[in-house]
Design a protein around this motif. Structure first.
Motif, short mmCIF file in Angstrom:
data_model
loop_
_atom_site.label_atom_id
_atom_site.label_comp_id
_atom_site.label_asym_id
_atom_site.label_seq_id
_atom_site.Cartn_x
_atom_site.Cartn_y
_atom_site.Cartn_z
N THR A 1 -105.72 -10.19 5.16
CA THR A 1 -107.46 -10.31 4.56
C THR A 1 -108.02 -9.10 4.39
O THR A 1 -108.55 -8.65 4.05
CB THR A 1 -107.40 -11.19 6.10
N TYR B 1 -105.57 -10.15 14.15
CA TYR B 1 -106.38 -9.28 13.24
C TYR B 1 -106.84 -7.90 13.93
O TYR B 1 -106.99 -6.53 13.43
CB TYR B 1 -107.33 -10.43 12.71
N SER C 1 -103.02 -16.09 6.29
CA SER C 1 -103.62 -15.32 5.98
C SER C 1 -103.96 -13.84 6.30
O SER C 1 -104.72 -13.41 5.96
CB SER C 1 -105.44 -15.97 6.61
N VAL D 1 -115.17 -11.13 10.51
CA VAL D 1 -113.75 -11.87 10.26
C VAL D 1 -113.94 -12.60 12.03
O VAL D 1 -113.67 -13.69 11.65
CB VAL D 1 -112.52 -10.98 10.14
N LEU E 1 -111.17 -14.68 2.82
CA LEU E 1 -109.75 -15.06 2.65
C LEU E 1 -109.26 -15.62 4.57
O LEU E 1 -108.68 -16.52 4.91
CB LEU E 1 -109.40 -14.01 2.82
N ALA E 2 -110.29 -15.29 5.46
CA ALA E 2 -110.04 -15.09 6.54
C ALA E 2 -110.30 -16.94 7.35
O ALA E 2 -109.62 -17.08 7.93
CB ALA E 2 -110.36 -14.18 7.50
#
Length: 641
Positions: A44, A274, A40, A69, A238-239
């Motif tokens: 993302t 991230y 992901s 997230v 999406l994460a």
């Protein structure tokens, strides 16, 4: 220690050589279970700043998105799936079909509620397939889009190379999960390690990004963007794609190794990456065009593209394997026609290959790549099915917790209410995608749900018609034995779905051949709502006089129904009801109904015709039940529904 699947399938004992140790299971879980969620980071954050959302890559917005997230990973994946829902295992097995079967068991004696739970579970399984065809397309596309960062002129090769990789992936499925996993498995551990290293390297440039862990930044994002900010959840989801896959694949390794792998390795690696991407955007807002690859040093971008492609292939492999498992569960529970299944391992019963499912997925995935052309475009379609499945999982979890967890429900049920609010927010956010591509997984899910429900309801109507036109066995046999036909040596086994009705195959045999075998078994196969049938429930045999027997063979929904092997175990019974069967002196009889659609009866005529088509193309009973084809006699009958 739990029995391996090959042993549990026969109600036997575990072999002396036990399963791998805990460390080995943790490593294996990293290689298989987390492939989907592990890829992901490729798309993302880039999708969160897509022009469709109209967000500027400024300081507060970046920290707000990263905070969303982070807390989505904590609440949805860590708390909901890894910590809580993995405890709702159905005798060690996970996935939405297993959870549905567990929830239905809690509603015994309440057929209407059980029916509604069945609808939820089947719709969730249909949405899972919608997610399953998007994951390979978006993952491999996003990995190969790194070529555009290396050299923009290479962008025209992204789609052709993606199709080449995907076709190769689906082509090797026939060799089995074990061989494919042996080649790609170790790469996933390296992938997460590289994610963490890249994240740390980028965070060192902008340590301020660590403030995103504070949930106040997520709250501030919604304050700044008002109710319109909820639509960013369409990118944040999406994460967490892959959370359901964690639960589905749990049965391969057990819940404890999955939890250790997530808490100690996978979650930290994901969050570091991230945060590292966010630090890169804070330093240079232009990096938002592809923050994952921009954060890789120039000398490492080509190797990173190769590693990312391999990782996305592994993620796709996990989804394809999950599709095979869910298909078999649905087949055993009576929602899908019999399909041809090939076993790819002599030791592990769960390793299967279903050619029709494999190539149907391959065609849809390739068409998706050609139609959307980029991961950003495809991300618009992603998330609709995932959010729907997560919502259904929460509802089923609440039912299970309320009925089966009296000591825990005081804290699990309030958490389910929190999860429900979040799931509804994700569904609302993703609903905005429906006009611009999100319609695809939704339409696919509705089509598959219609097929599943049509087959299930059609089978019920078919059984009702057969029962209506049939003759009761208890009254037929005494009358038959008043003037018995000629009896020939050997054993006849008649497959029947209704234990109380004379099988059509027996009536046709008497009518045309005018003989009766020396010994006759009326055999019914039942599927239990547990993954593996207990040894003491596997087989029941009851004599009904004059060498006639009622036989019931039971399987769990995760088992392969090898009827002859289960029947051979009757020789070992010590209660006087066991019978000795010589395979070379046994003939199997089955009815092959031809379904005729009729107006104003049963389902609408289009569904009757759809069911007739599915019934006509179902795999023969001989192959599905592992009955030798040269010992099987099928006799036809026409049934109107």
């Amino acid at each position: 220690m739990p029995l391996p699947r090959s042993a549990r399938a026969l109600g036997g004992k575990a072999p002396a050589s036990g399963r791998p140790g805990l460390a080995g299971l943790v490593v294996a879980a990293i290689g298989v279970v987390f492939g989907d969620i592990g890829t992901s980071p490729l798309y993302t954050l880039k999708m969160a700043f897509d022009p469709a959302f109209g967000l500027a890559a400024d300081h507060d917005t970046v920290l707000g998105i990263l905070s969303l997230v982070f807390w989505a990973l904590v609440l949805v994946v860590t708390v909901k799936y890894v910590t809580i829902i993995t405890r709702a295992d159905n005798e060690g097995e996970g996935g939405i079909m297993a959870l549905m079967a567990l929830a239905q068991r809690t509603l015994a004696g309440r057929p209407r509620s059980s029916y509604l739970v069945g609808l939820l579970g089947v719709f969730g399984a249909a949405l899972f397939f919608g997610d399953g065809v998007i994951t390979p397309a978006i993952s491999v596309l996003s990995a190969l889009e790194g070529l555009e960062v290396v050299a923009p002129e290479l962008g025209r090769w992204v789609v052709p190379l993606t199709i080449l990789v995907l076709v190769a992936l689906f082509s090797v499925q026939r060799f089995g999960t074990e061989r494919v996993g042996r080649v790609f498995g170790p790469i996933t551990g390296l992938w997460f390690l590289v994610l963490a290293v890249l994240g740390v390297a980028n965070i060192l440039h902008e340590p301020e990004v660590l403030q995103a862990i504070n949930p106040l930044w997520a709250a501030r994002f919604f304050v700044d963007h008002s109710w319109g900010g909820i639509f960013i959840l369409g990118a944040v989801v999406l994460a967490v794609t892959g959370g359901e896959a964690i639960y589905t694949d749990m049965g391969h390794f057990g819940a404890r190794p999955v939890r250790i792998a997530w808490y100690a390795f996978v979650l930290p690696a994901l969050m570091l990456n991230y945060l590292g991407q966010g630090a890169l955007v804070l330093e240079d807002p232009a990096a938002i065009r592809n923050p994952f690859y921009v954060g890789v040093p120039e000398w490492g971008r080509i190797p990173m593209i190769v590693l990312a492609t391999a990782a996305t292939v592994i993620a796709s492999q996990a989804v394809i394997t999950g599709a095979f498992s869910v298909t078999r569960q649905a087949m055993q529970l009576g929602y899908i026609p019999r399909l041809g299944i090939r076993h790819t391992s002599r030791d592990t019963i769960g390793q299967i290959y279903i050619p029709s499912v494999n190539w149907a997925m391959a065609v849809v995935v390739v068409l998706l790549v050609l139609a959307f052309g980029s991961s950003s475009a495809l991300a618009v379609a992603y998330g609709v099915s995932v959010s729907g499945t997560m919502l259904i999982d929460t509802l089923l979890l609440a039912l299970v917790a309320r009925a089966l967890w009296p000591a825990w429900r005081w804290w699990v049920l309030p958490l389910c209410a929190v999860f429900l609010v979040g799931d509804i927010a994700f569904v609302v956010a993703n609903a905005a995608k429906i006009p611009v591509g999100g319609w695809f997984p939704l339409v696919l899910g509705i089509v598959l749900f219609t097929l599943l429900r049509t087959w299930r309801h059609g089978r019920e109507l078919l059984r009702e018609e057969i029962r209506k036109e049939g003759i009761q066995l208890d009254t037929f046999l005494p009358g038959l034995m008043l003037a018995p036909p000629t009896r020939v040596p050997g054993t006849a086994i008649f497959l029947t779905a209704d234990k109380g009705v004379v099988p059509h195959a027996l009536l046709h045999n008497l009518k045309h051949n005018k003989v009766l075998h020396e010994r006759n078994l009326f055999l019914t196969v039942e599927t239990l709502t547990v993954p593996y049938a207990p040894a003491d429930r596997r087989l029941s045999i009851r004599s009904i006089g004059d060498e006639f027997y009622r036989v019931v063979v039971r399987f769990g929904f995760m088992e392969v129904p090898d009827v002859p092997l289960a029947l051979m175990r009757s020789c070992d019974q010590q209660d006087g009801e066991g019978i000795v069967i010589d395979p070379m002196d046994t003939t199997w009889f089955a009815s092959r109904e031809t379904v005729v659609a009729m107006r104003h009866r049963g389902m609408p005529v289009w569904r009757d015709r759809l069911f007739a088509f599915m019934h006509r193309n179902a795999a023969p009973a001989s192959g599905f039940f592992h009955i030798p084809g040269n010992r099987m006699v099928e006799l036809g009958a026409q049934v109107e529904i």
